[in-house]
Design an enzyme around this catalytic site. Structure first.
Site, PDB file in Angstrom:
ATOM      1  N   HIS A   1       0.873  -1.175   0.000  1.00 58.88           N
ATOM      2  CA  HIS A   1       0.000   0.000   0.000  1.00 58.88           C
ATOM      3  C   HIS A   1       0.903   1.216   0.000  1.00 58.88           C
ATOM      4  CE1 HIS A   1      -3.546  -2.478   1.200  1.00 58.88           C
ATOM      5  NE2 HIS A   1      -2.600  -3.222   1.748  1.00 58.88           N
TER       6      HIS A   1
ATOM      7  N   HIS B   1      -8.150  -8.357  -0.464  1.00 57.98           N
ATOM      8  CA  HIS B   1      -7.693  -8.849   0.831  1.00 57.98           C
ATOM      9  C   HIS B   1      -8.760  -9.814   1.341  1.00 57.98           C
ATOM     10  CE1 HIS B   1      -4.924  -5.530   0.579  1.00 57.98           C
ATOM     11  NE2 HIS B   1      -4.490  -5.648   1.818  1.00 57.98           N
TER      12      HIS B   1
ATOM     13  N   GLU C   1      -7.364 -12.426   6.077  1.00 58.11           N
ATOM     14  CA  GLU C   1      -6.339 -11.841   6.958  1.00 58.11           C
ATOM     15  C   GLU C   1      -6.872 -11.983   8.387  1.00 58.11           C
ATOM     16  OE1 GLU C   1      -5.788  -7.600   6.505  1.00 58.11           O
ATOM     17  OE2 GLU C   1      -3.804  -7.626   7.484  1.00 58.11           O
TER      18      GLU C   1
ATOM     19  N   ASP D   1       3.480  -5.103   2.605  1.00 61.00           N
ATOM     20  CA  ASP D   1       2.179  -4.547   3.011  1.00 61.00           C
ATOM     21  C   ASP D   1       2.265  -3.041   3.300  1.00 61.00           C
ATOM     22  OD1 ASP D   1      -0.539  -4.687   3.442  1.00 61.00           O
ATOM     23  OD2 ASP D   1      -0.449  -5.909   5.246  1.00 61.00           O
ATOM     24  N   ASP D   2       2.663  -2.682   4.524  1.00 62.05           N
ATOM     25  CA  ASP D   2       2.794  -1.269   4.928  1.00 62.05           C
ATOM     26  C   ASP D   2       4.138  -1.106   5.648  1.00 62.05           C
ATOM     27  OD1 ASP D   2      -0.135  -0.226   4.428  1.00 62.05           O
ATOM     28  OD2 ASP D   2      -0.340  -2.138   5.466  1.00 62.05           O
TER      29      ASP D   2
HETATM   30  N1  HPA Z   1      -5.284  -5.043   5.530  1.00 64.71           N
HETATM   31  C1  HPA Z   1      -6.381  -4.340   5.236  1.00 64.71           C
HETATM   32  N2  HPA Z   1      -6.332  -3.086   4.840  1.00 64.71           N
HETATM   33  C2  HPA Z   1      -5.150  -2.483   4.715  1.00 64.71           C
HETATM   34  C3  HPA Z   1      -3.985  -3.154   5.025  1.00 64.71           C
HETATM   35  C4  HPA Z   1      -4.060  -4.508   5.422  1.00 64.71           C
HETATM   36  O1  HPA Z   1      -3.059  -5.214   5.701  1.00 64.71           O
HETATM   37  N3  HPA Z   1      -2.986  -2.255   4.813  1.00 64.71           N
HETATM   38  C5  HPA Z   1      -3.530  -1.108   4.391  1.00 64.71           C
HETATM   39  N4  HPA Z   1      -4.856  -1.230   4.333  1.00 64.71           N
HETATM   40 ZN    ZN Z   2      -2.577  -5.067   2.599  1.00 67.52          ZN
END
Ligand code: HPA
Ligand code: ZN
Length: 342
Positions: free
Chosen positions: A25, A202, A205, A283-284
């Site tokens: 992201h 997604h 998770e 991811d982030d």
């Molecule tokens: N999951 C869901 N939304 C998100 C994530 C994530 O890992 N990172 C940024 N938005």
């Molecule tokens: Zn993500």
């Protein structure tokens, strides 16, 4: 340590291994230093008074804890130049990790809701991607819908993105998973498919295996982001294996968001052993403690991944990408040449 003489040798092997990143992201690559600099440049008031205070706030018990801070952080992104600087900084970090191809998510609703024009968002990101392409890093851009908002809001976002469609390769689904199943977005994803866009989401998770089924059967995804909880359902695993779908797995994210309590219990090896095409992604990275090589290294250390498993993960990153097959083949050949020489 299978296939390596030492931990340092494994780290060096990972460092130079050609790879693609498929789950990133761009707003999650906003480092605290840049957050501060952009806040000053744009006259935005931050809830934190130092870089250290920002970093100290990055303790998350779950996905929602993180998202609350993530949406606060992105408030400093205003101008086309802000989005360019953010993306250029990520691409520099990625290139240093031997990333040859990136598929980048962005969250337009996190910006348009604050009055930032779509043109600033997509224009700045795309300009940085075009510059990186001149230096040999290819890319795809994936527009994500925020699943805690309504499907009507997602439809309006797709409308606002239509003038920029040549710059967008696919659509995804992110934000708060539990309570917001994929089927809530059936119509907007059908429209995106009709527009010729690739589909990712997604799923699994924090959400149950049923959400992964919905991503497959309702959204008709081309790839699954995370997918950890798919392992709870053997029939679902066989379906994903049969369809040959790639999972974009994010080890340090899973640890920071308590999807796993310890990396030694991370499901990555089990995924590979089940025949799932897993990949490793950051991811982030500004929030979760590391870019893609740090993710490879942390999970390789925790699970004692073999050289062959690490090479498989790198191969999967290209075969799971949206690059044309001829380009995938060239990257696979580069991996084989690298592995033969190291
Ligand atoms: N999951 C869901 N939304 C998100 C994530 C994530 O890992 N990172 C940024 N938005
Ligand atoms: Zn993500």
């Amino acid at each position: 340590m299978t296939g390596f003489a030492s931990r340092d040798e494994r780290a060096a092997f990972i460092a130079g291994l050609p790879k693609a990143e498929l789950h990133l992201h761009i707003e999650g690559s906003l480092e605290p230093e840049m957050m501060f600099a952009l806040a000053q440049r744009g006259n935005v008031k931050l809830a934190f008074d130092s870089v250290e205070a920002i970093r100290a706030a990055y303790e998350f018990a779950n996905l929602q804890d993180f998202l609350d801070i993530y949406y606060q952080g992105m408030a400093v992104l205003l101008t086309e130049q802000d989005f360019f600087d953010l993306t250029a900084a990520y691409l520099t970090r990625a290139a240093a990790d031997a990333v040859r191809h990136v598929e980048i998510f962005f969250d337009p609703q996190g910006h348009t809701a604050r009055g930032v024009p779509m043109a600033n968002v997509i224009g700045g990101i795309a300009r940085a991607l075009a510059e990186a392409e001149e230096r040999g890093v290819t890319s795809r851009l994936i527009l994500c819908f925020l699943r805690h908002l309504s499907e009507d809001d997602a439809q309006a976002t797709l409308d606002a993105a239509l003038p920029f469609l040549p710059l967008i390769h696919g659509v995804g689904l992110d934000s708060s998973e539990v309570g917001h199943p994929p089927e809530k977005f059936a119509r907007v994803f059908a429209r995106a498919r009709d527009l010729g866009l690739k589909i990712v989401a997604h799923a699994g998770e924090e959400g149950p295996p049923d959400y992964v089924w919905q991503a497959l059967d309702v959204l008709k995804v081309d790839r699954i982001d995370h997918g950890n909880r798919a392992l709870e359902d053997a029939a679902l695993v066989s379906r994903i294996v049969t369809d040959g779908l790639t999972l974009t797995v994010c080890p340090l994210s899973n640890l920071k968001l308590c999807v796993v309590d310890d990396l030694t219990r991370h499901p990555l090896r089990r995924m590979l052993q089940a025949g799932l095409k897993a990949t490793v992604n950051s991811d982030d990275p500004a929030y979760f403690g590391g870019y893609v090589n740090a993710n490879f290294l942390a999970v390789a250390d925790a699970l004692d991944l073999t050289r062959e498993e690490i090479v498989t993960l790198a191969r999967n990153s290209f075969t799971g990408s949206f690059l044309p097959l001829a380009q995938q083949a060239a990257h696979l050949a580069a991996i084989e040449a690298y592995a033969a020489g190291h």
